[in-house]
Design an enzyme around this catalytic site. Structure first.
Site, PDB file in Angstrom:
ATOM      1  N   GLY A 160       0.837  -1.205   0.014  1.00 19.36           N
ATOM      2  CA  GLY A 160      -0.008  -0.053   0.194  1.00 19.36           C
ATOM      3  C   GLY A 160       0.943   1.400  -0.054  1.00 19.36           C
ATOM      4  O   GLY A 160       2.015   1.303   0.730  1.00 19.36           O
ATOM      5  N   ASP A 168       2.629  -0.554  11.809  1.00 23.96           N
ATOM      6  CA  ASP A 168       2.585  -2.077  12.272  1.00 23.96           C
ATOM      7  C   ASP A 168       3.517  -2.889  12.109  1.00 23.96           C
ATOM      8  O   ASP A 168       3.750  -4.164  11.882  1.00 23.96           O
ATOM      9  CB  ASP A 168       1.263  -2.748  11.621  1.00 23.96           C
ATOM     10  CG  ASP A 168       1.322  -2.952  10.305  1.00 23.96           C
ATOM     11  OD1 ASP A 168       2.008  -2.332   9.446  1.00 23.96           O
ATOM     12  OD2 ASP A 168       0.732  -3.546   9.725  1.00 23.96           O
ATOM     13  N   THR A 223       4.510   2.344   5.495  1.00 26.41           N
ATOM     14  CA  THR A 223       3.039   2.353   5.591  1.00 26.41           C
ATOM     15  C   THR A 223       2.387   3.150   6.494  1.00 26.41           C
ATOM     16  O   THR A 223       2.974   3.427   7.663  1.00 26.41           O
ATOM     17  CB  THR A 223       2.869   0.656   6.206  1.00 26.41           C
ATOM     18  OG1 THR A 223       1.364   0.641   6.411  1.00 26.41           O
ATOM     19  CG2 THR A 223       3.490   0.451   7.130  1.00 26.41           C
ATOM     20  N   ASP A 228      -0.018   2.245   8.778  1.00 23.89           N
ATOM     21  CA  ASP A 228      -0.568   1.481   9.586  1.00 23.89           C
ATOM     22  C   ASP A 228       0.325   1.379  10.993  1.00 23.89           C
ATOM     23  O   ASP A 228       0.006   1.128  11.972  1.00 23.89           O
ATOM     24  CB  ASP A 228      -0.550  -0.035   9.312  1.00 23.89           C
ATOM     25  CG  ASP A 228      -1.496  -0.132   8.391  1.00 23.89           C
ATOM     26  OD1 ASP A 228      -2.619   0.682   8.121  1.00 23.89           O
ATOM     27  OD2 ASP A 228      -1.441  -0.846   7.206  1.00 23.89           O
ATOM     28  N   ARG A 286      -5.222  -1.620   9.366  1.00 21.83           N
ATOM     29  CA  ARG A 286      -5.284  -3.091   9.142  1.00 21.83           C
ATOM     30  C   ARG A 286      -5.545  -3.900  10.503  1.00 21.83           C
ATOM     31  O   ARG A 286      -6.637  -3.505  11.290  1.00 21.83           O
ATOM     32  CB  ARG A 286      -4.011  -3.685   8.513  1.00 21.83           C
ATOM     33  CG  ARG A 286      -4.037  -5.030   7.859  1.00 21.83           C
ATOM     34  CD  ARG A 286      -2.888  -5.347   7.111  1.00 21.83           C
ATOM     35  NE  ARG A 286      -2.426  -4.200   6.176  1.00 21.83           N
ATOM     36  CZ  ARG A 286      -2.662  -4.552   4.710  1.00 21.83           C
ATOM     37  NH1 ARG A 286      -3.550  -5.658   4.509  1.00 21.83           N
ATOM     38  NH2 ARG A 286      -2.498  -3.869   3.878  1.00 21.83           N
ATOM     39  N   GLY A 334      -9.225  14.130  21.323  1.00 21.68           N
ATOM     40  CA  GLY A 334     -10.161  14.372  22.466  1.00 21.68           C
ATOM     41  C   GLY A 334     -11.251  13.118  22.515  1.00 21.68           C
ATOM     42  O   GLY A 334     -12.383  13.575  22.873  1.00 21.68           O
ATOM     43  N   GLU A 380     -10.073  -0.259  12.299  1.00 19.68           N
ATOM     44  CA  GLU A 380     -10.799  -0.787  11.229  1.00 19.68           C
ATOM     45  C   GLU A 380     -10.818  -2.272  11.485  1.00 19.68           C
ATOM     46  O   GLU A 380     -11.452  -3.282  10.961  1.00 19.68           O
ATOM     47  CB  GLU A 380     -10.194  -0.773   9.795  1.00 19.68           C
ATOM     48  CG  GLU A 380      -8.833  -1.119   9.466  1.00 19.68           C
ATOM     49  CD  GLU A 380      -8.346  -1.041   7.920  1.00 19.68           C
ATOM     50  OE1 GLU A 380      -9.321  -1.024   7.067  1.00 19.68           O
ATOM     51  OE2 GLU A 380      -7.163  -1.041   8.016  1.00 19.68           O
ATOM     52  N   GLY A 403       5.918  -2.214   3.341  1.00 21.06           N
ATOM     53  CA  GLY A 403       5.550  -3.053   4.721  1.00 21.06           C
ATOM     54  C   GLY A 403       6.031  -4.253   4.840  1.00 21.06           C
ATOM     55  O   GLY A 403       6.827  -4.584   4.090  1.00 21.06           O
ATOM     56  N   ASP A 404       5.490  -4.857   5.931  1.00 22.59           N
ATOM     57  CA  ASP A 404       6.159  -6.140   6.364  1.00 22.59           C
ATOM     58  C   ASP A 404       6.267  -7.301   5.167  1.00 22.59           C
ATOM     59  O   ASP A 404       7.241  -7.975   5.178  1.00 22.59           O
ATOM     60  CB  ASP A 404       5.106  -6.927   7.500  1.00 22.59           C
ATOM     61  CG  ASP A 404       5.932  -7.665   8.235  1.00 22.59           C
ATOM     62  OD1 ASP A 404       6.947  -7.462   8.286  1.00 22.59           O
ATOM     63  OD2 ASP A 404       5.034  -8.519   9.131  1.00 22.59           O
ATOM     64  N   ARG A 448       0.535  -4.948  -4.841  1.00 21.13           N
ATOM     65  CA  ARG A 448       0.679  -6.248  -4.059  1.00 21.13           C
ATOM     66  C   ARG A 448       1.047  -7.361  -4.858  1.00 21.13           C
ATOM     67  O   ARG A 448       0.180  -7.230  -5.897  1.00 21.13           O
ATOM     68  CB  ARG A 448      -0.391  -6.491  -3.044  1.00 21.13           C
ATOM     69  CG  ARG A 448      -0.725  -5.155  -2.213  1.00 21.13           C
ATOM     70  CD  ARG A 448      -1.915  -5.527  -1.245  1.00 21.13           C
ATOM     71  NE  ARG A 448      -2.610  -4.284  -0.771  1.00 21.13           N
ATOM     72  CZ  ARG A 448      -2.014  -3.698   0.204  1.00 21.13           C
ATOM     73  NH1 ARG A 448      -0.791  -3.790   0.585  1.00 21.13           N
ATOM     74  NH2 ARG A 448      -2.845  -2.441   0.906  1.00 21.13           N
ATOM     75  N   VAL A 494      16.850   8.269  -0.975  1.00 20.06           N
ATOM     76  CA  VAL A 494      17.715   7.053  -1.487  1.00 20.06           C
ATOM     77  C   VAL A 494      18.666   7.496  -3.067  1.00 20.06           C
ATOM     78  O   VAL A 494      19.700   7.440  -3.130  1.00 20.06           O
ATOM     79  CB  VAL A 494      16.808   5.876  -1.845  1.00 20.06           C
ATOM     80  CG1 VAL A 494      17.880   4.870  -2.686  1.00 20.06           C
ATOM     81  CG2 VAL A 494      16.481   5.213  -0.569  1.00 20.06           C
TER      82      VAL A 494
HETATM   83  O1  F6P Z   1      -1.860  -1.092   4.907  1.00 27.41           O
HETATM   84  C1  F6P Z   1      -2.402   0.161   4.434  1.00 27.41           C
HETATM   85  C2  F6P Z   1      -3.689   0.101   4.525  1.00 27.41           C
HETATM   86  O2  F6P Z   1      -4.431   1.261   3.943  1.00 27.41           O
HETATM   87  C3  F6P Z   1      -4.411  -0.470   5.652  1.00 27.41           C
HETATM   88  O3  F6P Z   1      -4.639   0.530   6.576  1.00 27.41           O
HETATM   89  C4  F6P Z   1      -5.960  -1.111   4.920  1.00 27.41           C
HETATM   90  O4  F6P Z   1      -6.318  -2.062   5.838  1.00 27.41           O
HETATM   91  C5  F6P Z   1      -5.487  -1.616   3.654  1.00 27.41           C
HETATM   92  O5  F6P Z   1      -4.247  -0.835   3.228  1.00 27.41           O
HETATM   93  C6  F6P Z   1      -6.427  -1.264   2.555  1.00 27.41           C
HETATM   94  O6  F6P Z   1      -5.857  -1.941   1.498  1.00 27.41           O
HETATM   95  P1  F6P Z   1      -6.467  -1.586  -0.119  1.00 27.41           P
HETATM   96  O7  F6P Z   1      -5.863  -0.492  -0.514  1.00 27.41           O
HETATM   97  O8  F6P Z   1      -5.610  -2.790  -0.779  1.00 27.41           O
HETATM   98  O9  F6P Z   1      -7.828  -1.780  -0.283  1.00 27.41           O
END
Ligand code: F6P
Length: 319
Positions: free
Chosen positions: A11, A129, A125, A127, A171, A185, A222, A102-103, A72, A23
């Site tokens: 993403g 995460d 990312t 997230d 995610r 808040g 989410e 990401g990971d 992806r 870079v």
């Molecule tokens: O990893 C980033 C993210 O935006 C997450 O927060 C979300 O769950 C997911 O990607 C959404 O994926 P897509 O853009 O493939 O719908």
């Protein structure tokens, strides 16, 4: 090492372009040649690769999205597909590469390192995460985008004495929800890392209403459930004039904040330094404001730790 490649994968996140720029510029400053790989690992396999100059990344630091496009590409888990990617690296004479993502993207990067092409991963990312880094590139911008929406929703919530359930991305991680919730808040923050009880949330809203606080924002990650579902559950316990808002992909776009731009710049330059030292299979992070690198294999066996003290803080400060 003479030539390095750069790609963005998974993403998109605000600040990816700032990382690509860092870079490219650092590598050129060090006398290296730089190749951009479009569409992540899919583009690598397809040979969608081009030479970058210092000017290619001009004005990119302020732009959201990724100039290298992203995809992806789970197919890269197959050895046969990896070998096709390696054939392209050989064709373009690319010795090493930086993967911003990401990971999931790190798995592909590690496979290339195992085949003798050093690859370094940068955490890109929204997230937040990824293990072994306090912050990922894009998180700060996404939080600020969510916060801007929460501030606006608070205005209308106050005017109509309503409760808004605001669903944010992340995610499986509650980081965006926690940061946006504390900063906005929120009356409550609902995240996957902490249990919750809708009846208790409703009881709290009721007592707040009795004390004169008649509007509320509940930030929902989410990874827990859909905002409409949460609102429906809440409505079973009282009339809170509930409305549900899903922020969605708006959180992925926009010009990166200064914090994300600086983080991306530091990490991008550091990745080039590590590659020049002949290192690979490493993931870059920032911990206690220091740049760090860890073996990607260590990341795969770890879990990102969400700052759960923020959960209690949100509770303590709500009214
Ligand atoms: O990893 C980033 C993210 O935006 C997450 O927060 C979300 O769950 C997911 O990607 C959404 O994926 P897509 O853009 O493939 O719908």
């Amino acid at each position: 090492m003479k030539r390095i490649g750069i790609m963005t994968s998974g993403g998109d996140a605000p600040g990816m372009n700032a990382a690509v720029r860092a870079v490219a510029r650092k590598a050129i400053t060090e006398g290296l040649e730089v190749y951009g790989i479009n569409y992540g690992f899919a583009g690598l396999v397809a040979g969608d690769i081009f030479k970058m100059e210092a000017a290619t990344v001009s004005d990119m630091i302020s732009r959201g999205g990724t100039m290298l496009f992203s995809a992806r590409y789970p197919e890269f888990a197959q050895e046969e597909t990896q070998l096709k990617g390696i054939a392209q690296l050989n064709k373009f004479g690319i010795d090493a590469l930086v993967v911003i993502g990401g990971d999931g993207s790190y798995h592909g990067a590690l496979r290339l390192t195992e085949h003798g092409y050093n690859a370094i991963g940068l955490p890109g990312t929204i997230d937040n995460d990824i293990p072994y880094t306090d912050f990922t590139i894009g998180f700060d911008t996404a939080v600020n985008t969510a916060l801007d929406a929460i501030d606006k929703l608070s205005d209308t919530a106050a005017s109509h004495e309503r409760t808004f359930v605001v669903e944010v991305m992340g995610r499986g991680a509650g980081d965006i929800a926690l940061w946006a919730g504390v900063a906005g808040g929120a009356a409550d923050v609902i995240i996957p890392e902490h249990d919750f009880d809708v009846e208790a949330v409703a009881a709290k809203l009721k007592s707040s209403r009795e004390r004169g606080q008649k509007h509320a924002i509940i930030v929902l990650a989410e990874g827990v459930m859909h905002a409409d579902e949460f609102a429906a559950k809440l409505n079973q316990y009282g009339d809170f004039q509930t409305r549900a808002t899903v922020l969605g992909h708006v959180q992925r776009g926009g010009s990166p904040t200064a914090k994300d731009r600086v983080l991306a710049s530091k990490m991008g330059a550091y990745a080039v330094e590590l590659l020049m030292q002949g290192k690979g299979g490493l993931a870059i992070g920032i911990q206690n404001n220091q740049l760090v690198n860890h073996a990607m294999t260590d990341l795969f066996n770890s879990k990102h730790e969400t700052e759960l003290s923020l959960y209690k803080l949100a509770e303590d400060l709500s009214y």
